[in-house]
Design a protein around this motif. Structure first.
Motif, PDB file in Angstrom:
ATOM      1  N   LEU A  28     -21.167  -7.626 -33.099  1.00 38.38           N
ATOM      2  CA  LEU A  28     -21.079  -7.267 -34.517  1.00 38.38           C
ATOM      3  C   LEU A  28     -21.968  -6.078 -34.853  1.00 38.38           C
ATOM      4  O   LEU A  28     -21.577  -5.184 -35.607  1.00 38.38           O
ATOM      5  CB  LEU A  28     -21.474  -8.470 -35.377  1.00 38.38           C
ATOM      6  N   ALA A  29     -23.178  -6.048 -34.270  1.00 38.23           N
ATOM      7  CA  ALA A  29     -24.093  -4.938 -34.531  1.00 38.23           C
ATOM      8  C   ALA A  29     -23.537  -3.624 -33.986  1.00 38.23           C
ATOM      9  O   ALA A  29     -23.591  -2.579 -34.657  1.00 38.23           O
ATOM     10  CB  ALA A  29     -25.454  -5.235 -33.907  1.00 38.23           C
ATOM     11  N   ILE A  30     -22.977  -3.660 -32.785  1.00 42.45           N
ATOM     12  CA  ILE A  30     -22.412  -2.447 -32.183  1.00 42.45           C
ATOM     13  C   ILE A  30     -21.195  -1.994 -32.981  1.00 42.45           C
ATOM     14  O   ILE A  30     -21.020  -0.801 -33.258  1.00 42.45           O
ATOM     15  CB  ILE A  30     -22.034  -2.706 -30.719  1.00 42.45           C
ATOM     16  N   GLU A  31     -20.356  -2.947 -33.373  1.00 44.32           N
ATOM     17  CA  GLU A  31     -19.168  -2.608 -34.152  1.00 44.32           C
ATOM     18  C   GLU A  31     -19.538  -1.976 -35.485  1.00 44.32           C
ATOM     19  O   GLU A  31     -18.925  -0.986 -35.910  1.00 44.32           O
ATOM     20  CB  GLU A  31     -18.334  -3.865 -34.382  1.00 44.32           C
ATOM     21  N   THR A  32     -20.552  -2.526 -36.153  1.00 45.99           N
ATOM     22  CA  THR A  32     -20.973  -1.977 -37.447  1.00 45.99           C
ATOM     23  C   THR A  32     -21.504  -0.562 -37.298  1.00 45.99           C
ATOM     24  O   THR A  32     -21.200   0.324 -38.113  1.00 45.99           O
ATOM     25  CB  THR A  32     -22.058  -2.879 -38.060  1.00 45.99           C
ATOM     26  N   ALA A  33     -22.289  -0.327 -36.261  1.00 43.31           N
ATOM     27  CA  ALA A  33     -22.840   1.010 -36.034  1.00 43.31           C
ATOM     28  C   ALA A  33     -21.737   2.034 -35.755  1.00 43.31           C
ATOM     29  O   ALA A  33     -21.770   3.165 -36.264  1.00 43.31           O
ATOM     30  CB  ALA A  33     -23.837   0.972 -34.885  1.00 43.31           C
ATOM     31  N   LEU A  34     -20.750   1.648 -34.947  1.00 41.20           N
ATOM     32  CA  LEU A  34     -19.651   2.566 -34.650  1.00 41.20           C
ATOM     33  C   LEU A  34     -18.823   2.851 -35.899  1.00 41.20           C
ATOM     34  O   LEU A  34     -18.380   3.988 -36.113  1.00 41.20           O
ATOM     35  CB  LEU A  34     -18.753   1.970 -33.560  1.00 41.20           C
ATOM     36  N   LEU A  35     -18.614   1.837 -36.727  1.00 41.73           N
ATOM     37  CA  LEU A  35     -17.847   2.029 -37.957  1.00 41.73           C
ATOM     38  C   LEU A  35     -18.552   3.002 -38.892  1.00 41.73           C
ATOM     39  O   LEU A  35     -17.934   3.918 -39.441  1.00 41.73           O
ATOM     40  CB  LEU A  35     -17.616   0.680 -38.627  1.00 41.73           C
ATOM     41  N   ILE A  75     -18.057   0.668 -24.541  1.00 34.41           N
ATOM     42  CA  ILE A  75     -17.029   0.637 -23.498  1.00 34.41           C
ATOM     43  C   ILE A  75     -16.423  -0.756 -23.387  1.00 34.41           C
ATOM     44  O   ILE A  75     -15.205  -0.914 -23.298  1.00 34.41           O
ATOM     45  CB  ILE A  75     -17.634   1.076 -22.149  1.00 34.41           C
ATOM     46  N   ALA A  76     -17.287  -1.779 -23.387  1.00 38.78           N
ATOM     47  CA  ALA A  76     -16.817  -3.159 -23.197  1.00 38.78           C
ATOM     48  C   ALA A  76     -16.735  -3.936 -24.502  1.00 38.78           C
ATOM     49  O   ALA A  76     -16.641  -5.163 -24.478  1.00 38.78           O
ATOM     50  CB  ALA A  76     -17.749  -3.885 -22.223  1.00 38.78           C
ATOM     51  N   LEU A  77     -16.781  -3.248 -25.627  1.00 35.34           N
ATOM     52  CA  LEU A  77     -16.719  -3.939 -26.912  1.00 35.34           C
ATOM     53  C   LEU A  77     -15.352  -4.587 -27.085  1.00 35.34           C
ATOM     54  O   LEU A  77     -14.327  -3.926 -26.971  1.00 35.34           O
ATOM     55  CB  LEU A  77     -16.961  -2.954 -28.049  1.00 35.34           C
ATOM     56  N   PRO A  78     -15.283  -5.897 -27.339  1.00 36.23           N
ATOM     57  CA  PRO A  78     -13.972  -6.547 -27.502  1.00 36.23           C
ATOM     58  C   PRO A  78     -13.260  -6.037 -28.737  1.00 36.23           C
ATOM     59  O   PRO A  78     -13.857  -5.868 -29.799  1.00 36.23           O
ATOM     60  CB  PRO A  78     -14.328  -8.034 -27.622  1.00 36.23           C
ATOM     61  N   ARG A  79     -11.968  -5.771 -28.578  1.00 31.43           N
ATOM     62  CA  ARG A  79     -11.171  -5.262 -29.690  1.00 31.43           C
ATOM     63  C   ARG A  79     -10.642  -6.431 -30.518  1.00 31.43           C
ATOM     64  O   ARG A  79      -9.809  -7.200 -30.045  1.00 31.43           O
ATOM     65  CB  ARG A  79     -10.010  -4.416 -29.175  1.00 31.43           C
ATOM     66  N   GLN A  80     -11.139  -6.565 -31.724  1.00 35.25           N
ATOM     67  CA  GLN A  80     -10.660  -7.611 -32.608  1.00 35.25           C
ATOM     68  C   GLN A  80      -9.320  -7.202 -33.218  1.00 35.25           C
ATOM     69  O   GLN A  80      -8.903  -6.045 -33.140  1.00 35.25           O
ATOM     70  CB  GLN A  80     -11.695  -7.882 -33.713  1.00 35.25           C
ATOM     71  N   ALA A  81      -8.653  -8.158 -33.805  1.00 30.36           N
ATOM     72  CA  ALA A  81      -7.383  -7.856 -34.468  1.00 30.36           C
ATOM     73  C   ALA A  81      -7.621  -6.855 -35.592  1.00 30.36           C
ATOM     74  O   ALA A  81      -8.573  -6.972 -36.364  1.00 30.36           O
ATOM     75  CB  ALA A  81      -6.760  -9.132 -35.021  1.00 30.36           C
ATOM     76  N   LEU A  82      -6.762  -5.843 -35.683  1.00 33.30           N
ATOM     77  CA  LEU A  82      -6.975  -4.786 -36.665  1.00 33.30           C
ATOM     78  C   LEU A  82      -6.734  -5.275 -38.088  1.00 33.30           C
ATOM     79  O   LEU A  82      -7.430  -4.883 -39.010  1.00 33.30           O
ATOM     80  CB  LEU A  82      -6.050  -3.604 -36.351  1.00 33.30           C
ATOM     81  N   GLN A 254     -15.089   5.462 -24.233  1.00 30.03           N
ATOM     82  CA  GLN A 254     -15.775   5.604 -25.518  1.00 30.03           C
ATOM     83  C   GLN A 254     -14.831   6.125 -26.596  1.00 30.03           C
ATOM     84  O   GLN A 254     -14.964   5.778 -27.776  1.00 30.03           O
ATOM     85  CB  GLN A 254     -16.980   6.535 -25.380  1.00 30.03           C
ATOM     86  N   GLN A 255     -13.874   6.958 -26.206  1.00 28.52           N
ATOM     87  CA  GLN A 255     -12.918   7.481 -27.173  1.00 28.52           C
ATOM     88  C   GLN A 255     -12.014   6.366 -27.714  1.00 28.52           C
ATOM     89  O   GLN A 255     -11.666   6.360 -28.889  1.00 28.52           O
ATOM     90  CB  GLN A 255     -12.079   8.580 -26.529  1.00 28.52           C
ATOM     91  N   LYS A 256     -11.663   5.419 -26.853  1.00 30.67           N
ATOM     92  CA  LYS A 256     -10.852   4.289 -27.315  1.00 30.67           C
ATOM     93  C   LYS A 256     -11.622   3.453 -28.330  1.00 30.67           C
ATOM     94  O   LYS A 256     -11.053   3.017 -29.337  1.00 30.67           O
ATOM     95  CB  LYS A 256     -10.421   3.436 -26.125  1.00 30.67           C
ATOM     96  N   GLU A 258     -13.907   4.585 -30.243  1.00 32.45           N
ATOM     97  CA  GLU A 258     -14.025   5.432 -31.435  1.00 32.45           C
ATOM     98  C   GLU A 258     -12.780   5.329 -32.313  1.00 32.45           C
ATOM     99  O   GLU A 258     -12.883   5.162 -33.541  1.00 32.45           O
ATOM    100  CB  GLU A 258     -14.241   6.876 -30.978  1.00 32.45           C
ATOM    101  N   THR A 259     -11.602   5.397 -31.700  1.00 34.76           N
ATOM    102  CA  THR A 259     -10.377   5.306 -32.488  1.00 34.76           C
ATOM    103  C   THR A 259     -10.187   3.904 -33.064  1.00 34.76           C
ATOM    104  O   THR A 259      -9.684   3.745 -34.180  1.00 34.76           O
ATOM    105  CB  THR A 259      -9.163   5.679 -31.628  1.00 34.76           C
ATOM    106  N   TRP A 260     -10.595   2.901 -32.303  1.00 37.23           N
ATOM    107  CA  TRP A 260     -10.473   1.524 -32.809  1.00 37.23           C
ATOM    108  C   TRP A 260     -11.372   1.319 -34.032  1.00 37.23           C
ATOM    109  O   TRP A 260     -10.948   0.733 -35.026  1.00 37.23           O
ATOM    110  CB  TRP A 260     -10.830   0.535 -31.712  1.00 37.23           C
ATOM    111  N   ALA A 261     -12.613   1.812 -33.978  1.00 40.78           N
ATOM    112  CA  ALA A 261     -13.513   1.686 -35.127  1.00 40.78           C
ATOM    113  C   ALA A 261     -12.964   2.447 -36.327  1.00 40.78           C
ATOM    114  O   ALA A 261     -13.083   1.995 -37.472  1.00 40.78           O
ATOM    115  CB  ALA A 261     -14.901   2.196 -34.751  1.00 40.78           C
ATOM    116  N   SER A 262     -12.346   3.595 -36.083  1.00 40.83           N
ATOM    117  CA  SER A 262     -11.751   4.358 -37.185  1.00 40.83           C
ATOM    118  C   SER A 262     -10.602   3.595 -37.825  1.00 40.83           C
ATOM    119  O   SER A 262     -10.448   3.591 -39.050  1.00 40.83           O
ATOM    120  CB  SER A 262     -11.257   5.717 -36.677  1.00 40.83           C
TER     121      SER A 262
END
Length: 280
Positions: A28-35, A75-82, A254-256, A258-262
């Motif tokens: 959650l912390a990594i996801e928030t920072a990327l967002l 890199i290994a951040l799990p992709r949650q449902a969009l 890392q680009q993947k 990045e696009t997922w967080a966007s």
């Protein structure tokens, strides 16, 4: 902007008892920072400093991941449902666009007489009729649009009634990928102008060809509701205007992320409200 009590409680992962050094920050912390990094167009170091300032102003008792942790953990951040804010719609609209990784623009090339040396990534998006991003895939430019359809559909865990795309997706591989995911789906893809009906005459593509031959493409678009395809064009325009047409990261993993967080941020903005355009 705020940190909820639930987010603060889940900022650091619970101890699992597994061998090895435990993680300091939760996903959650990594996801928030990327967002936050994507929304405010910041490099990793600036995103780290910005979040430290936020935590200090809000008096939140949390530690902020450093820029190196953000890069490695993404890199290994799990992709949650969009789609989280609302229920996804019944229409899946697919298209792709290019995102620049690095390289000088055309004006710089002409002025200084230098070679382009550009590198691109291809962003494949799946949108529903509610303007939500329900699936995405980032590939190299060598990956064709039809090839990415199966990966996009694999990310959708809800049923849909209609699959819609432009003429680049016309073909049996795309239709078969859709039917493997949703056997009863209606495939609305304009056939090529030289397209002919199948020998058996029992595919979904055959009525489209006959309708276009008899009534023209404009009448076919009105009949099939093909005008909804402009939703994905609008989504790509919103993506590039909000997050930019160039990528910050240089490596594909890392680009993947990045696009997922966007896409997560874009869906959150869509959930807050969309402008209503009225013809006057």
């Amino acid at each position: 902007m705020w940190f909820t009590e639930e987010a603060i409680a889940a900022w650091h992962p619970a101890k699992t008892g597994a061998r090895g050094r435990p993680q300091v920050y939760s996903d959650l912390a990594i996801e928030t920072a990327l967002l936050i990094r994507q929304v405010f167009h910041q490099p990793l170091r600036q995103a780290e400093g910005f979040m430290k300032s936020l935590a200090r102003v809000m008096k939140a008792d949390i530690a902020i991941p450093n820029f190196s942790s953000l890069s490695k953990r993404s890199i290994a951040l799990p992709r949650q449902a969009l789609v989280k804010a609302r229920e996804p719609g019944s229409v899946v609209i697919v298209d792709s666009t290019g995102l620049k990784v690095y390289g000088k623009d055309k004006w710089h090339q002409e002025k200084h007489e230098v070679a382009a040396r550009r590198t691109w990534r291809k962003l494949h998006l799946a949108i529903d009729e509610n303007h939500q991003v329900i699936a995405l895939e980032l590939t190299t430019p060598q990956t064709g649009d039809p090839t990415a359809v199966a990966d996009l559909l694999a990310q959708i865990d809800t049923p849909f009634d209609t699959f819609m795309a432009d003429g680049a997706y016309d073909g049996e591989p795309v239709a078969q990928a859709v039917f493997n995911k949703q056997p009863t789906a209606n495939v609305v893809v304009p056939p090529h102008k030289t397209g002919v009906c199948s020998l058996a005459g029992n595919t979904q593509r055959d009525p489209h060809i006959r309708d276009i031959e008899q009534h023209g493409r404009m009448a076919w678009q009105k009949k099939t509701g093909y005008g909804l395809r402009n939703h994905v064009e609008l989504a790509m325009q919103r993506y590039k205007r909000i997050f930019g047409a160039a990528m910050k990261a240089r490596q594909l993993p890392q680009q993947k992320a990045e696009t997922w967080a966007s896409a997560v941020a874009l869906n959150r903005m869509t959930g807050l409200g969309m402008p209503a355009s009225v013809k006057i």
